[in-house]
Design a protein around this motif. Sequence first.
Motif, PDB file in Angstrom:
ATOM      1  N   VAL A  15       0.836  -1.206   0.000  1.00 39.14           N
ATOM      2  CA  VAL A  15       0.000   0.000   0.000  1.00 39.14           C
ATOM      3  C   VAL A  15       0.870   1.254   0.000  1.00 39.14           C
ATOM      4  N   ASN A  16       0.579   2.157  -0.930  1.00 40.37           N
ATOM      5  CA  ASN A  16       1.150   3.510  -0.984  1.00 40.37           C
ATOM      6  C   ASN A  16       2.675   3.510  -1.110  1.00 40.37           C
ATOM      7  N   ASP A  17       3.421   3.717  -0.026  1.00 37.49           N
ATOM      8  CA  ASP A  17       4.878   3.792  -0.144  1.00 37.49           C
ATOM      9  C   ASP A  17       5.546   2.427  -0.069  1.00 37.49           C
ATOM     10  N   GLU A  18       4.757   1.358   0.088  1.00 33.40           N
ATOM     11  CA  GLU A  18       5.310   0.000   0.056  1.00 33.40           C
ATOM     12  C   GLU A  18       5.520  -0.387  -1.408  1.00 33.40           C
ATOM     13  N   ILE A  19       6.760  -0.714  -1.739  1.00 28.83           N
ATOM     14  CA  ILE A  19       7.094  -1.050  -3.126  1.00 28.83           C
ATOM     15  C   ILE A  19       6.641  -2.466  -3.457  1.00 28.83           C
ATOM     16  N   CYS A  20       6.945  -3.411  -2.581  1.00 25.42           N
ATOM     17  CA  CYS A  20       6.597  -4.809  -2.825  1.00 25.42           C
ATOM     18  C   CYS A  20       6.699  -5.600  -1.521  1.00 25.42           C
ATOM     19  N   HIS A  21       6.144  -6.811  -1.551  1.00 28.56           N
ATOM     20  CA  HIS A  21       6.215  -7.760  -0.437  1.00 28.56           C
ATOM     21  C   HIS A  21       5.554  -7.228   0.836  1.00 28.56           C
ATOM     22  N   GLY A  22       4.514  -6.410   0.656  1.00 30.55           N
ATOM     23  CA  GLY A  22       3.764  -5.925   1.803  1.00 30.55           C
ATOM     24  C   GLY A  22       2.974  -7.044   2.464  1.00 30.55           C
ATOM     25  N   PHE A  23       3.039  -7.121   3.798  1.00 27.67           N
ATOM     26  CA  PHE A  23       2.315  -8.141   4.557  1.00 27.67           C
ATOM     27  C   PHE A  23       0.838  -7.760   4.675  1.00 27.67           C
ATOM     28  N   PRO A  24      -0.078  -8.707   4.458  1.00 24.97           N
ATOM     29  CA  PRO A  24      -1.485  -8.460   4.773  1.00 24.97           C
ATOM     30  C   PRO A  24      -1.653  -8.247   6.278  1.00 24.97           C
ATOM     31  N   THR A  25      -2.420  -7.204   6.639  1.00 31.75           N
ATOM     32  CA  THR A  25      -2.601  -6.840   8.047  1.00 31.75           C
ATOM     33  C   THR A  25      -4.036  -6.391   8.271  1.00 31.75           C
ATOM     34  N   ASP A  26      -4.271  -5.820   9.453  1.00 28.36           N
ATOM     35  CA  ASP A  26      -5.586  -5.268   9.774  1.00 28.36           C
ATOM     36  C   ASP A  26      -5.729  -3.825   9.306  1.00 28.36           C
ATOM     37  N   TYR A  27      -4.768  -3.330   8.526  1.00 28.18           N
ATOM     38  CA  TYR A  27      -4.874  -1.971   7.998  1.00 28.18           C
ATOM     39  C   TYR A  27      -6.108  -1.855   7.105  1.00 28.18           C
ATOM     40  N   LYS A  28      -6.935  -0.849   7.369  1.00 30.11           N
ATOM     41  CA  LYS A  28      -8.132  -0.606   6.571  1.00 30.11           C
ATOM     42  C   LYS A  28      -7.819   0.398   5.472  1.00 30.11           C
ATOM     43  N   LEU A  29      -8.110   0.013   4.253  1.00 28.35           N
ATOM     44  CA  LEU A  29      -7.831   0.875   3.111  1.00 28.35           C
ATOM     45  C   LEU A  29      -8.609   2.186   3.225  1.00 28.35           C
ATOM     46  N   GLN A  30      -7.946   3.261   2.807  1.00 32.23           N
ATOM     47  CA  GLN A  30      -8.531   4.588   2.885  1.00 32.23           C
ATOM     48  C   GLN A  30      -8.684   5.193   1.490  1.00 32.23           C
ATOM     49  N   ASN A  31      -9.529   6.183   1.408  1.00 27.25           N
ATOM     50  CA  ASN A  31      -9.724   6.892   0.148  1.00 27.25           C
ATOM     51  C   ASN A  31      -8.389   7.437  -0.364  1.00 27.25           C
ATOM     52  N   SER A  57      11.322  -4.068   9.231  1.00 27.23           N
ATOM     53  CA  SER A  57      11.887  -4.994  10.217  1.00 27.23           C
ATOM     54  C   SER A  57      11.410  -6.432  10.032  1.00 27.23           C
ATOM     55  N   ASN A  58      10.315  -6.632   9.264  1.00 26.49           N
ATOM     56  CA  ASN A  58       9.859  -8.010   9.014  1.00 26.49           C
ATOM     57  C   ASN A  58      10.751  -8.756   8.036  1.00 26.49           C
ATOM     58  N   GLY A  59      11.703  -8.051   7.450  1.00 29.72           N
ATOM     59  CA  GLY A  59      12.649  -8.695   6.546  1.00 29.72           C
ATOM     60  C   GLY A  59      12.128  -8.914   5.141  1.00 29.72           C
ATOM     61  N   TRP A  60      10.913  -8.473   4.863  1.00 28.01           N
ATOM     62  CA  TRP A  60      10.293  -8.684   3.557  1.00 28.01           C
ATOM     63  C   TRP A  60       9.858  -7.385   2.873  1.00 28.01           C
ATOM     64  N   THR A  61       9.091  -6.579   3.575  1.00 27.84           N
ATOM     65  CA  THR A  61       8.429  -5.440   2.950  1.00 27.84           C
ATOM     66  C   THR A  61       9.425  -4.340   2.596  1.00 27.84           C
ATOM     67  N   ALA A  62       9.457  -3.981   1.306  1.00 32.51           N
ATOM     68  CA  ALA A  62      10.306  -2.889   0.827  1.00 32.51           C
ATOM     69  C   ALA A  62       9.438  -1.672   0.589  1.00 32.51           C
ATOM     70  N   ARG A  63       9.961  -0.512   0.997  1.00 29.73           N
ATOM     71  CA  ARG A  63       9.210   0.732   0.792  1.00 29.73           C
ATOM     72  C   ARG A  63      10.150   1.831   0.310  1.00 29.73           C
ATOM     73  N   THR A  64       9.574   2.901  -0.178  1.00 27.65           N
ATOM     74  CA  THR A  64      10.373   4.006  -0.703  1.00 27.65           C
ATOM     75  C   THR A  64      11.126   4.691   0.435  1.00 27.65           C
ATOM     76  N   VAL A  65      12.306   5.213   0.132  1.00 33.47           N
ATOM     77  CA  VAL A  65      13.119   5.863   1.167  1.00 33.47           C
ATOM     78  C   VAL A  65      12.606   7.254   1.517  1.00 33.47           C
ATOM     79  N   ASP A  66      11.827   7.852   0.608  1.00 33.47           N
ATOM     80  CA  ASP A  66      11.376   9.233   0.820  1.00 33.47           C
ATOM     81  C   ASP A  66       9.870   9.336   1.048  1.00 33.47           C
ATOM     82  N   LYS A  67       9.228   8.179   1.295  1.00 35.47           N
ATOM     83  CA  LYS A  67       7.781   8.103   1.542  1.00 35.47           C
ATOM     84  C   LYS A  67       6.942   8.464   0.323  1.00 35.47           C
ATOM     85  N   GLY A  68       7.585   8.483  -0.860  1.00 30.12           N
ATOM     86  CA  GLY A  68       6.833   8.670  -2.089  1.00 30.12           C
ATOM     87  C   GLY A  68       5.978   7.452  -2.389  1.00 30.12           C
ATOM     88  N   LEU A  69       5.024   7.612  -3.275  1.00 30.87           N
ATOM     89  CA  LEU A  69       4.148   6.504  -3.661  1.00 30.87           C
ATOM     90  C   LEU A  69       4.875   5.555  -4.612  1.00 30.87           C
TER      91      LEU A  69
END
Length: 250
Positions: A71-87, A215-227
């Motif tokens: 989601v958003n700034d996560e590039i790949c390998h994001g873990f499914p969680t209880d995060y609720k998608l937002q507009n 820290s989960n060792g999987w999820t990669a995200r942008t370094v600058d919080k970009g999408l």
Amino acid sequence: MIIIKTEEEIEKMDRAGDIVSGMHEALRDFIEVGKTTKEINDFCEEYIRSHGGIPSQINYQGYPYATCTSVNDEICHGFPTDYKLQNHDIITVDTVVELDGFLADSAWSYQVGEPTELTKKLMDVTKEALYIGIEQAVVGNRLGDIGFAIQDFVESQGFSVVRDFTGHGIGKEMHEDPMVLHYGKAGRGQRLIEGMVLTIEPMVNTGKWNSKLDSNGWTARTVDKGLSCQYEHTLAITKDGPRILTLQKD
């Protein structure tokens, strides 16, 4: 070593691809504001199993889920969680399906709620970059032709191409040779041969291309919080041009 696939093996991968593409088609109506990424993962796993497939990502090198939900700034390998998608969120759902011993792999991005001008442009550019890369996947071309075409287009639109993750060969194993870069120089690299099956899966960022690992060792995200956004197909190199094995219905 690159493993060349027979026509029969490609047909098996195409049938696995039908499950993947059908799942993505079903997600168009399932993904909405308020859905959790875990609910999306569970929906996908149920779809895959109910259609006779095996969700191959589960337990792959210890990965615990049927999908990656980024989601958003996560590039790949994001873990499914209880995060609720937002507009305005962007979510990429990536999965691999096994059927009759062969695999198919596809990631697709979805707009949650109403798009912003930026999210719409990012998604449009990333999807177009995927198909620009696929156009270069013809017998006699080189892998560098794919990477160059993608990078040249993405950067012309003011975005960047992630370099830390690549496409790959696929068949009985999820990751086979060759590595498919989404950047590079034309005319370089492995020449494309009939019977090769690979993924093209550009990940495009609004800011810098660099990534950092959670820290989960999987999820990669942008370094600058970009999408970030990703689209991926599995395709076969044939004498008649690229054959997309995970093609969705319009």
